[in-house]
Design a protein around this motif. Structure first.
Motif, PDB file in Angstrom:
ATOM      1  N   ASP A 255      -4.731  14.949  87.572  1.00  0.00           N
ATOM      2  CA  ASP A 255      -6.090  14.592  87.971  1.00  0.00           C
ATOM      3  C   ASP A 255      -6.452  13.249  87.328  1.00  0.00           C
ATOM      4  OD1 ASP A 255      -8.812  14.276  88.341  1.00  0.00           O
ATOM      5  OD2 ASP A 255      -9.302  16.371  87.954  1.00  0.00           O
ATOM      6  N   PRO A 256      -6.486  12.150  88.090  1.00  0.00           N
ATOM      7  CA  PRO A 256      -6.761  10.827  87.511  1.00  0.00           C
ATOM      8  C   PRO A 256      -8.112  10.752  86.803  1.00  0.00           C
ATOM      9  CG  PRO A 256      -6.039  10.633  89.798  1.00  0.00           C
ATOM     10  CD  PRO A 256      -6.253  12.069  89.539  1.00  0.00           C
ATOM     11  N   VAL A 257      -9.107  11.443  87.341  1.00  0.00           N
ATOM     12  CA  VAL A 257     -10.430  11.421  86.715  1.00  0.00           C
ATOM     13  C   VAL A 257     -10.379  12.094  85.348  1.00  0.00           C
ATOM     14  CG1 VAL A 257     -12.826  12.205  86.913  1.00  0.00           C
ATOM     15  CG2 VAL A 257     -11.617  11.355  88.935  1.00  0.00           C
ATOM     16  N   GLN A 258      -9.738  13.265  85.289  1.00  0.00           N
ATOM     17  CA  GLN A 258      -9.612  13.978  84.019  1.00  0.00           C
ATOM     18  C   GLN A 258      -8.792  13.167  83.023  1.00  0.00           C
ATOM     19  OE1 GLN A 258     -10.986  17.130  83.093  1.00  0.00           O
ATOM     20  NE2 GLN A 258     -10.363  16.245  81.135  1.00  0.00           N
ATOM     21  N   TRP A 259      -7.741  12.540  83.514  1.00  0.00           N
ATOM     22  CA  TRP A 259      -6.889  11.719  82.636  1.00  0.00           C
ATOM     23  C   TRP A 259      -7.698  10.571  82.031  1.00  0.00           C
ATOM     24  CZ3 TRP A 259      -2.464  12.530  80.388  1.00  0.00           C
ATOM     25  CH2 TRP A 259      -1.704  11.451  79.896  1.00  0.00           C
ATOM     26  N   GLY A 260      -8.527   9.946  82.845  1.00  0.00           N
ATOM     27  CA  GLY A 260      -9.359   8.858  82.343  1.00  0.00           C
ATOM     28  C   GLY A 260     -10.368   9.334  81.317  1.00  0.00           C
ATOM     29  N   ARG A 261     -10.949  10.503  81.553  1.00  0.00           N
ATOM     30  CA  ARG A 261     -11.899  11.049  80.584  1.00  0.00           C
ATOM     31  C   ARG A 261     -11.218  11.386  79.269  1.00  0.00           C
ATOM     32  NH1 ARG A 261     -14.815  15.242  84.818  1.00  0.00           N
ATOM     33  NH2 ARG A 261     -16.226  13.704  85.819  1.00  0.00           N
ATOM     34  N   ASP A 262      -9.990  11.893  79.362  1.00  0.00           N
ATOM     35  CA  ASP A 262      -9.238  12.203  78.143  1.00  0.00           C
ATOM     36  C   ASP A 262      -9.014  10.943  77.306  1.00  0.00           C
ATOM     37  OD1 ASP A 262      -9.137  14.802  79.011  1.00  0.00           O
ATOM     38  OD2 ASP A 262      -7.054  14.717  79.686  1.00  0.00           O
TER      39      ASP A 262
END
Length: 309
Positions: A255-262
């Motif tokens: 999930d690119p969005v989750q990865w960015g938030r991480d």
């Protein structure tokens, strides 16, 4: 063979008891059509549902008096995490069923029968299935699971949202079953269970850390900055040493969005002087030596020293 006719409306076409079908006027030939399978005497299922554990459990506990689905089958229905080899057993189509000791084991095709001193409170009803309680089921699993997997299963019972059980309830079942196989493991593991764990792999990671002789990290505790603003809730952490640990499951990478938030989350912590260590399935399955060294080095750099024996 005659063309199948629709079943009466009071007979569930997904699966039913033969006795109920006869009571509704279904002729014998209709129960022998190719669209139905017979997992055990007195039961019929639509062929598409022959591996539906919930449906099988509902019918088996209906056709056999005073029994409950148990062991691996009950764990799957309670959504208790299991190691892969036990998940495979559950997918085999065999159903574990337990009856009270004075009645005797269930002996029928498709069933692995057990006897146990079940009390009324040890049996629950979930979606129409009579099954052993989560805490009774956990104790049944103790003989079949290793430390990490049993901790993960126990932590799942104490989930932050809608917990299935409590430490006191698990302890009460352990105290009533002093001679059951696996009880020594259950007693040993109970003090390691923690509430609020988000995933089985986080539980297994915590056990690996403790078994390596390192201090036990805190589970899912929020971190705030000097002004009281929320920053992050790591999977595991050492607040004293400002070390945070995150287990990255597949959904984090996919999930690119989750990865960015991480990434943003970790950057915030590092800006405040925290060490952030990330773990994945790679470290859990084969790279633990390096992962342990990384964690030990981080602790040592922050002043931790192994207690003298």
């Amino acid at each position: 063979m005659k063309k199948p006719t629709p079943l009466p409306t009071d007979v569930d076409p997904q699966g039913f008891l033969v006795a109920d079908a006869y009571a509704s006027g279904v002729p014998r030939w209709r129960l022998q059509t190719s669209e139905l399978v017979t997992p055990s005497r007195g039961i019929r299922l639509a062929r598409a549902n022959e591996h539906d554990l919930e449906l099988l459990g509902r019918l088996h506990t209906a056709v056999t008096p005073r029994c409950a689905v148990s062991h691996v089958t009950a764990a799957l229905l309670w959504s208790i995490p299991l190691p892969i080899y036990l998940e495979a057993e559950g997918a085999s189509g065999m159903i574990h069923v337990t009856r009270r000791q004075e009645i005797g084991r269930v002996k029928r095709r498709g069933v692995i029968g057990h006897r146990a001193p079940l009390l009324a409170r040890d049996v629950r009803v979930l979606n129409g299935v009579h099954l052993t309680s989560p805490e009774w089921t956990w104790v049944d699993l103790a003989r079949q699971m290793g430390r990490g997997s049993l901790v993960a299963a126990g932590d799942a019972l104490l989930a932050r949202d809608n917990p299935l059980s409590s430490i006191d309830a698990i302890q009460e079942v352990i105290d009533r079953r002093p001679k059951v196989k696996g009880i020594r493991m259950a007693r040993e593991i109970l003090p390691l269970l923690r509430a609020g764990v988000d995933s089985p792999q986080e539980s297994r990671l915590r056990v690996k850390i403790v078994d390596a002789g390192l201090p036990e990290p805190a589970v899912t505790q929020p971190i705030f900055d000097d002004h009281g603003r929320y920053m992050s809730t790591p999977d595991l952490q050492y607040k004293e040493y400002k070390i945070a640990m995150e287990y990255e499951g597949d959904h984090h990478r996919s999930d690119p969005v989750q990865w960015g938030r991480d990434i943003e989350r970790d950057d915030r912590l590092r800006a405040k002087g925290w060490i952030v260590l990330r773990f994945s399935d790679v470290q859990m399955k084969g790279g633990w030596v390096n992962a342990e060294r990384k964690l030990r080095d981080a602790l040592t750099s922050r002043g931790w020293r192994r207690p003298s024996s």
